[in-house]
Design an enzyme around this catalytic site. Structure first.
Site, PDB file in Angstrom:
ATOM      1  N   THR A 113       6.051  -9.553   8.668  1.00 57.66           N
ATOM      2  CA  THR A 113       4.724  -9.470   8.051  1.00 57.66           C
ATOM      3  C   THR A 113       4.480  -8.061   7.496  1.00 57.66           C
ATOM      4  O   THR A 113       3.993  -7.891   6.386  1.00 57.66           O
ATOM      5  CB  THR A 113       3.628  -9.786   9.096  1.00 57.66           C
ATOM      6  OG1 THR A 113       3.849 -11.108   9.554  1.00 57.66           O
ATOM      7  CG2 THR A 113       2.238  -9.691   8.489  1.00 57.66           C
ATOM      8  N   ARG A 146       3.924   5.503  16.619  1.00 60.12           N
ATOM      9  CA  ARG A 146       2.785   6.399  16.372  1.00 60.12           C
ATOM     10  C   ARG A 146       1.462   5.707  16.676  1.00 60.12           C
ATOM     11  O   ARG A 146       0.491   6.371  17.063  1.00 60.12           O
ATOM     12  CB  ARG A 146       2.824   6.993  14.971  1.00 60.12           C
ATOM     13  CG  ARG A 146       2.485   6.084  13.782  1.00 60.12           C
ATOM     14  CD  ARG A 146       0.991   5.993  13.498  1.00 60.12           C
ATOM     15  NE  ARG A 146       0.721   5.490  12.165  1.00 60.12           N
ATOM     16  CZ  ARG A 146      -0.168   4.534  11.872  1.00 60.12           C
ATOM     17  NH1 ARG A 146      -0.856   3.930  12.829  1.00 60.12           N
ATOM     18  NH2 ARG A 146      -0.366   4.164  10.636  1.00 60.12           N
ATOM     19  N   ASP A 168      -7.986  -4.424  12.039  1.00 58.46           N
ATOM     20  CA  ASP A 168      -7.546  -3.304  11.209  1.00 58.46           C
ATOM     21  C   ASP A 168      -7.536  -3.601   9.717  1.00 58.46           C
ATOM     22  O   ASP A 168      -6.916  -2.889   8.942  1.00 58.46           O
ATOM     23  CB  ASP A 168      -6.167  -2.825  11.665  1.00 58.46           C
ATOM     24  CG  ASP A 168      -5.107  -3.901  11.482  1.00 58.46           C
ATOM     25  OD1 ASP A 168      -5.469  -5.038  11.124  1.00 58.46           O
ATOM     26  OD2 ASP A 168      -3.926  -3.590  11.706  1.00 58.46           O
ATOM     27  N   GLU A 210       0.816  -1.212   0.000  1.00 62.70           N
ATOM     28  CA  GLU A 210       0.000   0.000   0.000  1.00 62.70           C
ATOM     29  C   GLU A 210       0.849   1.261   0.000  1.00 62.70           C
ATOM     30  O   GLU A 210       1.937   1.286   0.584  1.00 62.70           O
ATOM     31  CB  GLU A 210      -0.905   0.022   1.242  1.00 62.70           C
ATOM     32  CG  GLU A 210      -1.904  -1.120   1.280  1.00 62.70           C
ATOM     33  CD  GLU A 210      -2.824  -1.050   2.485  1.00 62.70           C
ATOM     34  OE1 GLU A 210      -3.917  -1.627   2.412  1.00 62.70           O
ATOM     35  OE2 GLU A 210      -2.452  -0.419   3.500  1.00 62.70           O
TER      36      GLU A 210
END
Lengths: 364, 364
Positions: free
Chosen positions: A94, A122, A237, A66
């Site tokens: 991963t 974060r 998620d 992504e």
């Protein structure tokens, strides 16, 4: 002779894994996350400013790659992140990530950084910042279900930002709990390894779920959740991956980062698409209530959003101003005359005896 | 003690500007572009395989930052590229670029490279590869209108791949022509500096337009173009920027890289959206005719496409196998135990006296 190739202006600060760990260690993991949480909070206050284009995703049989871009009109960032569950079988991660911070006015990148470690920081900083608004007052104890890569960061962020003093750990794999206990020992927290989810939750005002199970799982059963807790649900998620019993979601008030993304990736993918949720930036700005009373169950259905990566890169960049051994790499060409890109080759021909292998330097 | 931080598997090959220039110089600019053209041709043959998602573009008042991703299912690439016309006023480049090649199976990046220089090379290689199919047989002379950063690469690619022996140069700025003459002298081409577009075109079988004018310009008037020429029109490459009189487009047969993008960015933005054009990969595969006769005007309306960047990164990666001083950077975290990301910090605490400033190494 004067070189036609002037690289000094094109040197790009680069923070690799080793330098990231060094920098965070120097600042202190907890202090770093507190600073980071402040930047994230600031950027959430400016939420409507941000470009919230959907991420680009390249799916394959093995996983996904992504690109997550965003911009506030002044800075631009993107994060590259992959997700490949089978990687661990061959000794790879991963999830790995890196990112770039750019100046919108010039279009030039101004920072390249690893983001595997930075994302862990974060994510925890975001959870704790959100809990500042949602967790019961004077929360002292957090249950942590799932003791993988994110768990220590969560524990320390909640200690630093919320002031918890006790963490109750549980994982289906006792080795994961053992690892977390070892890493968290001596960090100023009471650490309790638990043998069940029920034991972990006992007496906790905050329940963090960060499990890695890639399916519709039920990490928390409805009957396990008492009134008044704050649930920090960050393991659900991606599509097809959830952690909470749907009834918990219906009993509580749900807060998300960015609703369109949470509907697809969050625990709320279990709910009807019109089930009410609150985008968290509205709580910070006072446009929506956070915790309303001691009985309310609050749920942060966190999936991670590009604005948090933006804040992380911006915070990192500002931290670097105090560091004097940042590496630079010559990623961006900077010929003296922009119309004379070919001049690089002419210059090279004129300087055959010089050493032209890669250019890496340090600035101070 | 044994370090918990194993970076050896996470070292990412990095080709900076200096190393790119060094590598291309060692191979030879022309031979490099020939090899690159072969890779681009191979990838055009596999055209339907590629993910052709639209690029991501972040627009601002000063310019645009774009991410151009693609994948063939086995490799993934993206290019970061900006376009900021006013940059030259402050000594910066209008366009800079870098890119990443990744392995789809693991999601790991395997190469980070500058792409300002590499894009110039791939653009010229693409033009010449296309002209192999479209230019008149035995073309010897190319007119080059616009003598900016791309011009020398175009001239040398056409010499290497098409076999031209003469280039006729024209630019509205005589200093640009002077620069190109200087750079191309002694490269095995007859170089003729011309005082007008008409003079440049005189006797040319191939006309290349690569001007930088940011508007609907008419670099080639209809009356200037004789039957039988091949027009390599690569300067009209964004909305509002064209080079050819619309009537030329109507007289000729038009070939594009990817139709949806060319309709927006190419010279064909002037035409009705149903005006016939041919995607060039179809010519390579024999699914559509290229040049049909000596009188035909052929027009390559090139805007640059992500597949060409993919080919360029793939070619570069293969070239690196013969190079023994490639830099590596620690962009990707690789803890021994993926669940123990926090272990980086524990390890750091255990090794306080070691030198942990940035990790850069060379492999061979």
């Amino acid at each position: 002779m004067k070189s036609a190739v002037e690289l000094k202006n094109s040197a790009l600060p680069f923070v690799g894994v080793d330098q990231m760990v060094d920098l965070v260690t120097t600042v202190g993991v907890e202090k770093f996350m507190r600073g980071l949480a402040n930047y994230i909070e600031e950027d959430f206050k400016r939420w409507p400013l941000f470009d919230k284009s959907p991420r680009y995703a390249s799916h394959s049989q093995e996983g996904v790659i992504e690109l997550m871009p965003t911009s506030d009109g002044s800075s631009f960032t993107f994060k590259y992140v992959n997700g490949h569950p089978k990687n661990t079988k061959v000794g790879l991660q991963t999830v790995t990530a890196f990112g770039v911070l750019s100046d919108v006015n010039s279009g030039y990148p101004i920072l390249l950084s690893e983001m595997t470690v930075l994302t862990a920081l974060r994510t925890a900083a975001t959870s704790a910042m959100v809990a500042k608004y949602l967790a019961p007052e004077d929360s002292t104890t957090m249950a942590m279900i799932g003791n993988g890569a994110q768990s220590e960061f969560q524990a320390l962020a909640f200690k630093e930002i919320i002031g918890i003093n006790t963490v109750r750990l549980y994982d289906i794999d006792p080795a994961a709990t053992e690892k977390a206990v070892k890493n968290l020992t001596g960090k100023g927290l009471e650490i309790i390894a638990c043998k069940s989810r029920e034991e972990a939750i006992n007496g906790a005002q905050i329940i963090t779920t960060c499990t890695a199970d890639k399916r519709y799982a039920t990490i928390l059963e409805d009957s396990m959740v008492s009134a008044g807790v704050h649930i920090n649900a960050i393991g659900g998620d991606c599509p097809g991956k959830t952690e909470l019993d749907g009834n918990i979601l219906k009993r509580g008030d749900i807060f998300v980062e960015y609703e369109p993304q949470a509907r697809i990736e969050g625990d709320i993918q279990q709910l009807d698409s019109d089930h009410p949720v609150t985008e968290f930036w509205q709580v910070i700005l006072g446009k929506a209530p956070g915790r309303k009373n001691r009985e309310q169950i609050t749920i942060f259905d966190g999936v991670g959003f590009s604005v948090e990566d933006f804040s992380a890169l911006r915070f990192l960049y500002d931290q670097l101003k105090a560091v004097n051994n940042i590496l630079e790499i010559d990623l961006i060409a900077q010929p003296n005359d922009p119309r004379n890109l070919f001049g690089f080759f002419e210059d090279k021909a004129d300087n055959k005896n010089e050493n032209f292998c890669g250019n890496v330097s340090q600035f101070g």
